[in-house]
Structures are given as C-alpha cells and as structure tokens.
Design a protein around this motif. Sequence first.
Motif, mmCIF file in Angstrom:
data_model
loop_
_atom_site.group_PDB
_atom_site.id
_atom_site.type_symbol
_atom_site.label_atom_id
_atom_site.label_comp_id
_atom_site.label_asym_id
_atom_site.label_seq_id
_atom_site.Cartn_x
_atom_site.Cartn_y
_atom_site.Cartn_z
ATOM 1 N N THR A 151 5.501 -73.465 5.266
ATOM 2 C CA THR A 151 4.464 -73.138 4.283
ATOM 3 C C THR A 151 5.054 -72.413 3.078
ATOM 4 O O THR A 151 4.312 -71.893 2.250
ATOM 5 C CB THR A 151 3.355 -72.287 4.923
ATOM 6 N N THR A 183 -3.178 -72.220 1.781
ATOM 7 C CA THR A 183 -3.941 -70.987 1.583
ATOM 8 C C THR A 183 -3.088 -69.968 0.834
ATOM 9 O O THR A 183 -1.860 -69.985 0.925
ATOM 10 C CB THR A 183 -4.375 -70.371 2.935
ATOM 11 N N THR A 236 -0.083 -61.807 -4.723
ATOM 12 C CA THR A 236 -0.660 -63.023 -4.151
ATOM 13 C C THR A 236 0.052 -64.241 -4.716
ATOM 14 O O THR A 236 0.257 -64.350 -5.919
ATOM 15 C CB THR A 236 -2.172 -63.109 -4.456
ATOM 16 N N PRO A 262 -1.680 -71.314 -3.438
ATOM 17 C CA PRO A 262 -1.099 -72.585 -2.976
ATOM 18 C C PRO A 262 -0.486 -73.352 -4.153
ATOM 19 O O PRO A 262 -1.107 -73.491 -5.211
ATOM 20 C CB PRO A 262 -2.306 -73.340 -2.400
#
Length: 174
Positions: free
Chosen positions: A70, A96, A138, A141
């Motif tokens: 990921t 996510t 943050t 995606p």
Amino acid sequence: MGGVYIATDYCSSTVWALRPDGRGGYEQAEIGEMPTQVTSVGTTVDGEFYVVNDLPGGLHRVSFAQEEPTCRVDRTVTAWGTGATVDLTVTNTGGTPVSGWTLAFPLSLGQTVVSDWNTELFQGGNAVSAANAPHNATIAPGASVTLGYLVEHTGDASPPPRFTLNGDACAVGR
C-alpha cells in the motif's frame, strides 16, 4: 518453490526470498516473518513448506500469499567523500488515506544521520524512524510526500534497502 530460495533469521524471524533476475543476478525481497527461532525448513513432495522452531517448539506449515503493497518509496542519493543526501518520496498506493504516519528503515552500518527535512527523524543504531511533520501528516491515496536526510558515512553511501509505513512493507523503487 520454482527457483525461489527462502531464508529466515533465527533471532529476528524475518523471512527473505531470493530468485534469479534473468540477467545473472538476483532479486531479493523481505516477505514476512516466521515463528521465532526457526531451526530447520523443508518441503514435501507436494510442495508444502514446513518449519521447525526451538521455542516454544513445533512443526509449522507455512504458506505465502502475494499482497500488493500500500506504499512505494523511491530513493535518490547524492554522495560525496564521507557524506550523502538521501531524498525519499513516499507514495500511498492504497485506497485509503494514511494519517499520522511513521516510515521505518535501516541504514547501512557506518551511516549517521546529521540532519533531516520534512520529517521528525530518530536514529537508534542503524534503525531509523521518520514520523510525519505537521504539514504532511496525511498522505491521500495516490499522493506522495517527500522527505530526506543528510548522513555522514564511513564508505557506504547506499540508500536503505527496505521500508515500512506504519508497520506495512513498502515496495521500493529506484
């Protein structure tokens, strides 16, 4: 296992796979963890993979499943004399957002971090933990963050070979 070699470390339980790359060399990947203190490995005639360990002791059937990482980390190194800068681009390849992230990686022996940017970096021995800075907490995606560090080295200016983002293994690009 079709030309793939599997190895594990007795103390750390880390598992690596090694296979020919078709150009006379080998591709290497960290693929997971085994039960602690593996002392022997073997396969059956049907290709089932087993390990034996010391503590608590036992025979364990092991299987491997391919999972898409990921995250991906691309590396750029600029080395000179006894120093180097390493720029890392961390891309969220998952679906996510990754919030409150920590990127962990090993440094080559003899490398010492002098300074860093776009991260809160801590070095303990050859293990590094780089946590997000407030402005890049943050990773959406498909988005990326760039961070880096300056190291002094004793001859080996190579970049880290592997990374985990919040404990999940990342693919390694250039």
